[in-house]
Scaffold this motif. Structure first.
Motif, mmCIF file in Angstrom:
data_model
loop_
_atom_site.group_PDB
_atom_site.id
_atom_site.type_symbol
_atom_site.label_atom_id
_atom_site.label_comp_id
_atom_site.label_asym_id
_atom_site.label_seq_id
_atom_site.Cartn_x
_atom_site.Cartn_y
_atom_site.Cartn_z
ATOM 1 N N SER A 105 23.255 23.579 -19.577
ATOM 2 C CA SER A 105 24.586 24.151 -19.454
ATOM 3 C C SER A 105 24.547 24.861 -17.968
ATOM 4 C CB SER A 105 24.573 25.251 -20.647
ATOM 5 O OG SER A 105 25.560 25.958 -20.284
ATOM 6 N N LEU A 106 23.538 25.639 -17.453
ATOM 7 C CA LEU A 106 23.729 25.938 -16.077
ATOM 8 C C LEU A 106 23.607 24.763 -15.028
ATOM 9 C CD1 LEU A 106 20.786 28.863 -16.611
ATOM 10 C CD2 LEU A 106 23.522 29.308 -16.221
ATOM 11 N N SER A 107 23.079 23.784 -15.275
ATOM 12 C CA SER A 107 23.199 22.697 -14.329
ATOM 13 C C SER A 107 24.690 22.068 -14.265
ATOM 14 C CB SER A 107 22.093 21.668 -14.663
ATOM 15 O OG SER A 107 20.777 22.215 -14.499
ATOM 16 N N THR A 108 25.128 21.897 -15.509
ATOM 17 C CA THR A 108 26.461 21.556 -15.623
ATOM 18 C C THR A 108 27.572 22.400 -14.794
ATOM 19 O OG1 THR A 108 25.968 20.748 -17.772
ATOM 20 C CG2 THR A 108 28.551 21.163 -17.237
ATOM 21 N N LEU A 109 27.285 23.711 -14.589
ATOM 22 C CA LEU A 109 28.044 24.696 -13.881
ATOM 23 C C LEU A 109 27.767 24.416 -12.225
ATOM 24 C CD1 LEU A 109 27.897 27.673 -15.837
ATOM 25 C CD2 LEU A 109 29.946 26.270 -15.697
ATOM 26 N N GLY A 110 26.790 23.743 -11.925
ATOM 27 C CA GLY A 110 26.259 23.687 -10.658
ATOM 28 C C GLY A 110 24.991 24.440 -10.030
ATOM 29 N N TYR A 111 24.626 25.181 -11.068
ATOM 30 C CA TYR A 111 23.285 25.898 -10.632
ATOM 31 C C TYR A 111 22.133 25.032 -10.481
ATOM 32 C CZ TYR A 111 26.593 29.791 -11.277
ATOM 33 O OH TYR A 111 27.495 30.885 -11.232
ATOM 34 N N GLN A 112 21.122 25.254 -9.845
ATOM 35 C CA GLN A 112 20.025 24.536 -9.568
ATOM 36 C C GLN A 112 18.900 25.108 -10.503
ATOM 37 O OE1 GLN A 112 18.005 25.133 -5.610
ATOM 38 N NE2 GLN A 112 17.664 22.864 -5.581
ATOM 39 N N ALA A 113 19.386 24.695 -11.795
ATOM 40 C CA ALA A 113 18.584 25.436 -12.939
ATOM 41 C C ALA A 113 17.329 24.400 -13.245
ATOM 42 C CB ALA A 113 19.346 25.653 -14.253
ATOM 43 N N TYR A 114 16.081 24.951 -13.694
ATOM 44 C CA TYR A 114 14.998 24.175 -14.229
ATOM 45 C C TYR A 114 14.352 24.894 -15.321
ATOM 46 C CZ TYR A 114 12.474 27.168 -10.978
ATOM 47 O OH TYR A 114 11.940 28.199 -10.527
ATOM 48 N N THR A 115 13.435 24.223 -15.931
ATOM 49 C CA THR A 115 12.497 24.988 -16.936
ATOM 50 C C THR A 115 10.865 24.806 -16.493
ATOM 51 O OG1 THR A 115 12.233 22.847 -18.140
ATOM 52 C CG2 THR A 115 14.198 24.585 -18.624
ATOM 53 N N GLU A 116 10.183 25.670 -16.876
ATOM 54 C CA GLU A 116 8.698 25.865 -16.654
ATOM 55 C C GLU A 116 8.086 26.455 -17.793
ATOM 56 O OE1 GLU A 116 8.332 27.673 -12.651
ATOM 57 O OE2 GLU A 116 8.172 29.503 -13.679
ATOM 58 N N PHE A 117 6.867 26.182 -18.194
ATOM 59 C CA PHE A 117 6.270 26.654 -19.266
ATOM 60 C C PHE A 117 5.554 28.018 -18.887
ATOM 61 C CE2 PHE A 117 6.296 22.210 -20.605
ATOM 62 C CZ PHE A 117 7.002 22.214 -21.664
ATOM 63 N N ALA A 118 5.037 28.912 -19.721
ATOM 64 C CA ALA A 118 4.463 29.880 -19.358
ATOM 65 C C ALA A 118 3.872 30.617 -20.828
ATOM 66 C CB ALA A 118 5.166 31.290 -18.927
ATOM 67 N N MET A 119 2.412 31.139 -20.642
ATOM 68 C CA MET A 119 1.772 31.783 -21.659
ATOM 69 C C MET A 119 1.895 33.178 -21.810
ATOM 70 S SD MET A 119 1.031 29.079 -23.461
ATOM 71 C CE MET A 119 -0.408 29.943 -24.638
ATOM 72 N N ASN A 120 2.123 33.807 -22.976
ATOM 73 C CA ASN A 120 2.185 35.286 -23.246
ATOM 74 C C ASN A 120 1.446 35.508 -24.590
ATOM 75 O OD1 ASN A 120 2.889 38.047 -22.784
ATOM 76 N ND2 ASN A 120 4.597 37.886 -23.578
ATOM 77 N N ASN A 121 0.627 36.261 -24.611
ATOM 78 C CA ASN A 121 -0.256 36.810 -25.613
ATOM 79 C C ASN A 121 -0.489 35.483 -26.586
ATOM 80 O OD1 ASN A 121 -0.245 39.386 -24.989
ATOM 81 N ND2 ASN A 121 1.900 39.669 -25.721
ATOM 82 N N GLY A 122 -1.045 34.326 -26.168
ATOM 83 C CA GLY A 122 -1.325 33.292 -26.835
ATOM 84 C C GLY A 122 -0.070 32.422 -27.272
ATOM 85 N N SER A 123 1.091 32.768 -26.980
ATOM 86 C CA SER A 123 2.273 31.852 -27.443
ATOM 87 C C SER A 123 2.717 31.261 -26.116
ATOM 88 C CB SER A 123 3.239 32.980 -27.865
ATOM 89 O OG SER A 123 2.865 33.293 -29.282
ATOM 90 N N GLN A 124 3.363 30.186 -26.194
ATOM 91 C CA GLN A 124 3.906 29.342 -25.238
ATOM 92 C C GLN A 124 5.411 29.618 -25.059
ATOM 93 O OE1 GLN A 124 2.699 25.336 -23.901
ATOM 94 N NE2 GLN A 124 5.069 24.748 -24.534
ATOM 95 N N TYR A 125 5.887 29.886 -24.026
ATOM 96 C CA TYR A 125 7.301 30.020 -23.724
ATOM 97 C C TYR A 125 7.811 29.212 -22.738
ATOM 98 C CZ TYR A 125 7.104 34.658 -26.245
ATOM 99 O OH TYR A 125 6.970 35.564 -27.139
ATOM 100 N N THR A 126 9.199 28.970 -22.806
ATOM 101 C CA THR A 126 9.723 27.964 -21.701
ATOM 102 C C THR A 126 10.626 28.746 -20.708
ATOM 103 O OG1 THR A 126 9.574 25.980 -23.123
ATOM 104 C CG2 THR A 126 11.236 25.902 -21.198
ATOM 105 N N ARG A 127 10.596 28.893 -19.643
ATOM 106 C CA ARG A 127 11.316 29.638 -18.807
ATOM 107 C C ARG A 127 12.548 29.015 -18.363
ATOM 108 N NH1 ARG A 127 6.344 31.659 -14.856
ATOM 109 N NH2 ARG A 127 5.496 33.544 -16.175
ATOM 110 N N VAL A 128 13.655 29.573 -18.255
ATOM 111 C CA VAL A 128 14.855 28.994 -17.649
ATOM 112 C C VAL A 128 15.019 29.888 -16.317
ATOM 113 C CG1 VAL A 128 17.110 28.130 -17.946
ATOM 114 C CG2 VAL A 128 15.773 28.382 -19.930
ATOM 115 N N ARG A 129 15.029 29.058 -14.949
ATOM 116 C CA ARG A 129 15.176 29.602 -13.918
ATOM 117 C C ARG A 129 16.224 28.921 -13.028
ATOM 118 N NH1 ARG A 129 9.002 31.909 -11.946
ATOM 119 N NH2 ARG A 129 9.091 33.508 -13.516
ATOM 120 N N ILE A 130 16.747 29.502 -12.133
ATOM 121 C CA ILE A 130 17.543 29.003 -11.241
ATOM 122 C C ILE A 130 17.274 29.366 -9.689
ATOM 123 C CG2 ILE A 130 19.912 29.520 -10.290
ATOM 124 C CD1 ILE A 130 20.737 30.206 -13.054
#
Length: 222
Positions: free
Chosen positions: A44-69
Motif C-alpha cells: 500500500s505504501l509502495s503504491t503511494l510512491g514510498y520506498q517501502a520494504y519488509t524485513e524479519f526481526a525476532m523479539n522474545n522468541g517471536s518473529q515479526y515483520t517490520r515495514v520500513r520506508i
C-alpha cells in the motif's frame, strides 16, 4: 566576529558545524506478526510512491515483520520524512538505523541550507546553482547551493536569473494534502523528501520544508 556575520550564522550555521551521522537511517512504520498483513501494508505504501520494504526481526522468541520506508544518510533527513508520514500516512513513523542486509539501491542525503528568516527570496536559479537572499536583524546575505555544497556569501556572485526549465528527475505531488518530492530512479518512482519543490538539478532537489530550506541529494548505496 561582527554582528552581521553572527546574525547570518544563526540561520545558516547549523550544518556547517554539525557532524555526519555514523550510519544510514530508515523509518519504521509498524512491526507485525502476520507476514501477509505486513506485506499488504508495504504494498500500500509502495503504491503511494514510498520506498517501502519488509524485513524479519525476532523479539522474545517471536518473529515479526517490520515495514520500513526509505534510506536516509542523516537522522535529521529521516526525521523530516517521518514527520511527514506520522499521523497522516502512517500511524507511527520512527527513524531507525538501516540494517546492513537491506537491498535498497538509493539513499537521500538531506541537508539544511538555512532556517527561514522572516524575509527570504530566490534571486538566482540556473542550471547548476541556486541563490537565496536572506535578511535577519536588518542584515542581508546570500545563501548559495552549488555543486552539492551550501555557501554563505556577503554578496552574490551571480546576476539575477530565474530559470524556468529545471534539469533534474524530480517532481511534486500531494500526499494527504502534504507536499512531497518524488524522483524517477532506476528502480521506479520514489518519494525522496517532504516539502515544496523550489529547484532541482540532476541529482538534487531544493525544497521548502516549512521551517527550513533543505537540499535532498540522491546517493547510491554501494
Amino acid at each position: 566576529m561582527n554582528l552581521k556575520v553572527t546574525s547570518l550564522i544563526l540561520i545558516f550555521g547549523y550544518f556547517t558545524i554539525g557532524l555526519a551521522a555514523p550510519a544510514r537511517w530508515t523509518i519504521q512504520t509498524v512491526a507485525l506478526r502476520d507476514y501477509e498483513e505486513a506485506t499488504a501494508v508495504a504494498e500500500s505504501l509502495s503504491t503511494l510512491g514510498y520506498q517501502a520494504y519488509t524485513e524479519f526481526a525476532m523479539n522474545n522468541g517471536s518473529q515479526y515483520t517490520r515495514v520500513r520506508i526509505g534510506c536516509f544518510e542523516t537522522r535529521d533527513g529521516a526525521e523530516r520524512m517521518a514527520t511527514h508520514l506520522r499521523g497522516a500516512v502512517t500511524a507511527s513513523a520512527v527513524p531507525q538505523h538501516l540494517s546492513p542486509e537491506t537491498t535498497l539501491l538509493h539513499c537521500t542525503d538531506s541537508e539544511v541550507g538555512f532556517f527561514k528568516p522572516n524575509s527570504w527570496s530566490i534571486v538566482y536559479a540556473g542550471n547548476t546553482a541556486i541563490v537565496f537572499q536572506v535578511e535577519i536583524f536588518d542584515h542581508r546575505g546570500f545563501v548559495e547551493y552549488n555543486n552539492g555544497t551550501w555557501h554563505l556569501r556577503m554578496k552574490s556572485e551571480y546576476q539575477e536569473l530565474l530559470s524556468s526549465e529545471p534539469l533534474g528527475p524530480f517532481f511534486q505531488k500531494l500526499i494527504e494534502d502534504k507536499p512531497l518530492v518524488f524522483a524517477h530512479l532506476s528502480e521506479g518512482v520514489s518519494a525522496v523528501c517532504p516539502g515544496l519543490l523550489l529547484w532541482h538539478t540532476q541529482n538534487t532537489a531544493i525544497v521548502d520544508d516549512g521551517d527550513a530550506i533543505v537540499s535532498c541529494r540522491i546517493t547510491q548505496i554501494p
